[in-house]
Design a protein around this motif. Structure first.
Motif, PDB file in Angstrom:
ATOM      1  N   THR A   1      28.309  26.381 -21.962  1.00 40.91           N
ATOM      2  CA  THR A   1      27.416  26.461 -20.802  1.00 40.91           C
ATOM      3  C   THR A   1      28.022  27.321 -19.706  1.00 40.91           C
ATOM      4  O   THR A   1      27.346  28.174 -19.110  1.00 40.91           O
ATOM      5  N   VAL A   2      29.304  27.114 -19.448  1.00 47.35           N
ATOM      6  CA  VAL A   2      29.982  27.921 -18.429  1.00 47.35           C
ATOM      7  C   VAL A   2      30.061  29.377 -18.870  1.00 47.35           C
ATOM      8  O   VAL A   2      29.887  30.297 -18.058  1.00 47.35           O
ATOM      9  N   ASN A   3      30.298  29.607 -20.148  1.00 45.27           N
ATOM     10  CA  ASN A   3      30.308  30.983 -20.672  1.00 45.27           C
ATOM     11  C   ASN A   3      28.965  31.666 -20.440  1.00 45.27           C
ATOM     12  O   ASN A   3      28.901  32.822 -20.012  1.00 45.27           O
ATOM     13  N   ALA A   4      27.879  30.938 -20.725  1.00 43.66           N
ATOM     14  CA  ALA A   4      26.541  31.498 -20.552  1.00 43.66           C
ATOM     15  C   ALA A   4      26.239  31.758 -19.078  1.00 43.66           C
ATOM     16  O   ALA A   4      25.649  32.789 -18.728  1.00 43.66           O
ATOM     17  N   LEU A   5      26.634  30.842 -18.202  1.00 42.76           N
ATOM     18  CA  LEU A   5      26.408  31.039 -16.771  1.00 42.76           C
ATOM     19  C   LEU A   5      27.176  32.250 -16.254  1.00 42.76           C
ATOM     20  O   LEU A   5      26.672  33.013 -15.419  1.00 42.76           O
ATOM     21  N   THR A   6      28.392  32.427 -16.745  1.00 39.32           N
ATOM     22  CA  THR A   6      29.209  33.559 -16.316  1.00 39.32           C
ATOM     23  C   THR A   6      28.576  34.884 -16.734  1.00 39.32           C
ATOM     24  O   THR A   6      28.406  35.800 -15.914  1.00 39.32           O
ATOM     25  N   ILE A   7      28.210  34.987 -18.007  1.00 39.91           N
ATOM     26  CA  ILE A   7      27.589  36.216 -18.498  1.00 39.91           C
ATOM     27  C   ILE A   7      26.220  36.425 -17.850  1.00 39.91           C
ATOM     28  O   ILE A   7      25.855  37.541 -17.474  1.00 39.91           O
ATOM     29  N   GLY A   8      25.464  35.328 -17.699  1.00 37.17           N
ATOM     30  CA  GLY A   8      24.140  35.421 -17.091  1.00 37.17           C
ATOM     31  C   GLY A   8      24.193  35.912 -15.652  1.00 37.17           C
ATOM     32  O   GLY A   8      23.323  36.670 -15.209  1.00 37.17           O
TER      33      GLY A   8
ATOM     34  N   ALA B   1      15.209  41.655 -17.156  1.00 40.72           N
ATOM     35  CA  ALA B   1      14.186  41.918 -16.143  1.00 40.72           C
ATOM     36  C   ALA B   1      12.787  41.837 -16.741  1.00 40.72           C
ATOM     37  O   ALA B   1      11.858  41.293 -16.133  1.00 40.72           O
ATOM     38  N   ILE B   2      12.613  42.371 -17.960  1.00 38.32           N
ATOM     39  CA  ILE B   2      11.321  42.291 -18.646  1.00 38.32           C
ATOM     40  C   ILE B   2      10.991  40.846 -18.976  1.00 38.32           C
ATOM     41  O   ILE B   2       9.851  40.385 -18.807  1.00 38.32           O
ATOM     42  N   LEU B   3      11.985  40.110 -19.446  1.00 39.23           N
ATOM     43  CA  LEU B   3      11.774  38.715 -19.829  1.00 39.23           C
ATOM     44  C   LEU B   3      11.323  37.870 -18.644  1.00 39.23           C
ATOM     45  O   LEU B   3      10.394  37.070 -18.755  1.00 39.23           O
ATOM     46  N   GLY B   4      11.963  38.060 -17.501  1.00 36.78           N
ATOM     47  CA  GLY B   4      11.607  37.276 -16.325  1.00 36.78           C
ATOM     48  C   GLY B   4      10.348  37.758 -15.638  1.00 36.78           C
ATOM     49  O   GLY B   4       9.691  36.996 -14.923  1.00 36.78           O
TER      50      GLY B   4
ATOM     51  N   GLY C   1       9.814  43.445 -11.571  1.00 33.83           N
ATOM     52  CA  GLY C   1       9.189  43.487 -10.261  1.00 33.83           C
ATOM     53  C   GLY C   1       9.367  42.189  -9.516  1.00 33.83           C
ATOM     54  O   GLY C   1       9.103  42.102  -8.328  1.00 33.83           O
ATOM     55  N   SER C   2       9.842  41.157 -10.193  1.00 35.48           N
ATOM     56  CA  SER C   2      10.054  39.848  -9.582  1.00 35.48           C
ATOM     57  C   SER C   2      11.543  39.561  -9.490  1.00 35.48           C
ATOM     58  O   SER C   2      12.233  39.528 -10.512  1.00 35.48           O
ATOM     59  N   ILE C   3      12.051  39.376  -8.285  1.00 36.01           N
ATOM     60  CA  ILE C   3      13.471  39.087  -8.104  1.00 36.01           C
ATOM     61  C   ILE C   3      13.851  37.740  -8.715  1.00 36.01           C
ATOM     62  O   ILE C   3      14.831  37.644  -9.461  1.00 36.01           O
ATOM     63  N   PRO C   4      13.091  36.659  -8.453  1.00 38.88           N
ATOM     64  CA  PRO C   4      13.424  35.403  -9.145  1.00 38.88           C
ATOM     65  C   PRO C   4      13.315  35.537 -10.660  1.00 38.88           C
ATOM     66  O   PRO C   4      14.092  34.938 -11.403  1.00 38.88           O
ATOM     67  N   GLY C   5      12.353  36.332 -11.120  1.00 43.66           N
ATOM     68  CA  GLY C   5      12.180  36.534 -12.554  1.00 43.66           C
ATOM     69  C   GLY C   5      13.371  37.224 -13.178  1.00 43.66           C
ATOM     70  O   GLY C   5      13.786  36.886 -14.292  1.00 43.66           O
ATOM     71  N   ALA C   6      13.947  38.213 -12.473  1.00 41.41           N
ATOM     72  CA  ALA C   6      15.116  38.917 -12.995  1.00 41.41           C
ATOM     73  C   ALA C   6      16.285  37.967 -13.185  1.00 41.41           C
ATOM     74  O   ALA C   6      16.988  38.010 -14.202  1.00 41.41           O
TER      75      ALA C   6
ATOM     76  N   ALA D   1      17.795  36.724 -16.821  1.00 42.22           N
ATOM     77  CA  ALA D   1      19.205  36.979 -17.118  1.00 42.22           C
ATOM     78  C   ALA D   1      19.894  35.729 -17.654  1.00 42.22           C
ATOM     79  O   ALA D   1      20.642  35.788 -18.643  1.00 42.22           O
ATOM     80  N   PHE D   2      19.633  34.593 -17.031  1.00 41.09           N
ATOM     81  CA  PHE D   2      20.293  33.364 -17.474  1.00 41.09           C
ATOM     82  C   PHE D   2      19.713  32.870 -18.804  1.00 41.09           C
ATOM     83  O   PHE D   2      20.449  32.364 -19.649  1.00 41.09           O
ATOM     84  N   ILE D   3      18.411  33.031 -19.003  1.00 43.14           N
ATOM     85  CA  ILE D   3      17.826  32.656 -20.295  1.00 43.14           C
ATOM     86  C   ILE D   3      18.424  33.514 -21.404  1.00 43.14           C
ATOM     87  O   ILE D   3      18.815  33.009 -22.465  1.00 43.14           O
TER      88      ILE D   3
END
Length: 316
Positions: free
Chosen positions: A9-16, A239-242, A245-250, A254-256
């Motif tokens: 989980t920490v690895n994913a948060l770091t990379i995300g 950015a496409i996934l989130g 054009g949406s800052i929260p989406g980006a 990224a984290f997903i």
């Protein structure tokens, strides 16, 4: 089992968090100019190289102490790359602003190739060892191992993301950028300096990308002229996934993406009995990009609207 879950989980948060810093640059430029800046991945790469150069000067020539030199090198590098981003916009994108959408995107590809080639000529094509910007101390947490470097990267990334949130939503500059994002002609009629707002976007985006490049190179201990290519595509996928054009989406995308990468890498060898290994993590990334484009092109937080208005709903 719990320890491994905590560690992954920490690895994913770091990379995300690193992906998020880069993805924000893509989504900000698209939100204002409706343009995909393919040279943004090279801002990520430039951040690492400029920080390495500044750090070498500070430690070797000036004789500055380690921790202070690292902090100064980080700040100088991200601001220098920010100004480079503004210069690139003025030279390569601004003259094409009123042309077709294809022209500035092709220009950005040219800028990308030029930057990579330039670094290869100046610094060489081979990978270079990069110093750690954080002390490496290991902490045992419920059977999992968390390093001080991961904590430092998370803190630095979230401080920058909070700073961007404050800039966009709580400052006069943010109001101006959002107004230009909504309608450039209307903003001009209201007396807003459109060129200044666009320059600010091209300053902040590369600044965040450069910060991501420094944190990434510090985390893995290596940098190369081509490092921005794959990581830039991953951030673009986020950015496409989130919802571009949406800052929260980006940030969400990224984290997903990071959790899918880390989780998939850990589970693939187990599920496939060793047939598929960790080398397939990039395949997962681009499979997600294809799937999102097929199922929901607007992304998780994006909203498709009519072509006459805007292809995606902007959320600044």
């Amino acid at each position: 089992m719990l320890g491994n879950l905590i560690q992954q989980t920490v690895n994913a948060l770091t990379i995300g968090s690193i992906y998020a810093l880069i993805a924000l640059g893509y989504t900000m430029v698209y939100g204002v100019l409706r343009m995909i800046n393919f040279a943004h991945g090279e801002m990520f790469m430039l951040g690492a190289y400029v920080a390495f150069l500044v750090l070498s000067v500070l430690v070797g020539d000036v004789g500055m102490a380690g921790a202070i030199a690292l902090t100064v090198a980080f700040l100088v590098a991200i601001f220098l790359v920010g100004f480079i981003g503004v210069g690139i916009e003025r030279v390569a994108y601004k003259p094409l602003r009123n042309s077709t959408r294809l022209a500035p995107m092709l220009s950005s590809l040219g800028v990308s190739l030029s930057l990579v080639t330039g670094i290869q000529i100046l610094a060489g094509p081979q990978p270079v060892a990069f110093p750690s910007f954080f002390p490496v101390v290991r902490y045992e947490v419920m059977g999992g191992t968390i390093t001080s470097m991961q904590i430092g990267i998370l803190v630095a990334a979230f401080v920058l993301m909070f700073g961007l949130y404050f800039l966009v939503n709580r400052s006069r500059i943010g109001i101006i950028v959002r107004a230009v994002s909504e309608s450039r002609p209307t903003a001009q009629l209201l007396g807003i300096n459109v060129n200044g707002a666009i320059s600010m976007v091209f300053f902040v985006g590369p600044l965040l990308g450069a910060a991501g490049g420094i944190l990434y190179a510090s985390y893995y201990g290596i940098m190369s002229p081509s490092m921005g290519a794959v990581i830039g595509l991953k951030a673009f996928t986020a950015a496409i996934l989130g919802g571009i054009g949406s800052i929260p989406g980006a940030m969400l995308g990224a984290f997903i993406l990071a959790f899918v990468e880390v989780g998939g890498t850990a589970l693939l060898p187990i599920v496939t009995h060793g047939v598929l290994g960790t080398e397939y993590r990039d395949v997962l990334t681009f499979a997600i990009l294809i799937l999102v484009l097929l199922v929901r092109p607007a992304g998780i937080l994006g909203e498709a609207v009519s072509e006459e208005s805007i292809v995606y709903k902007r959320e600044f």
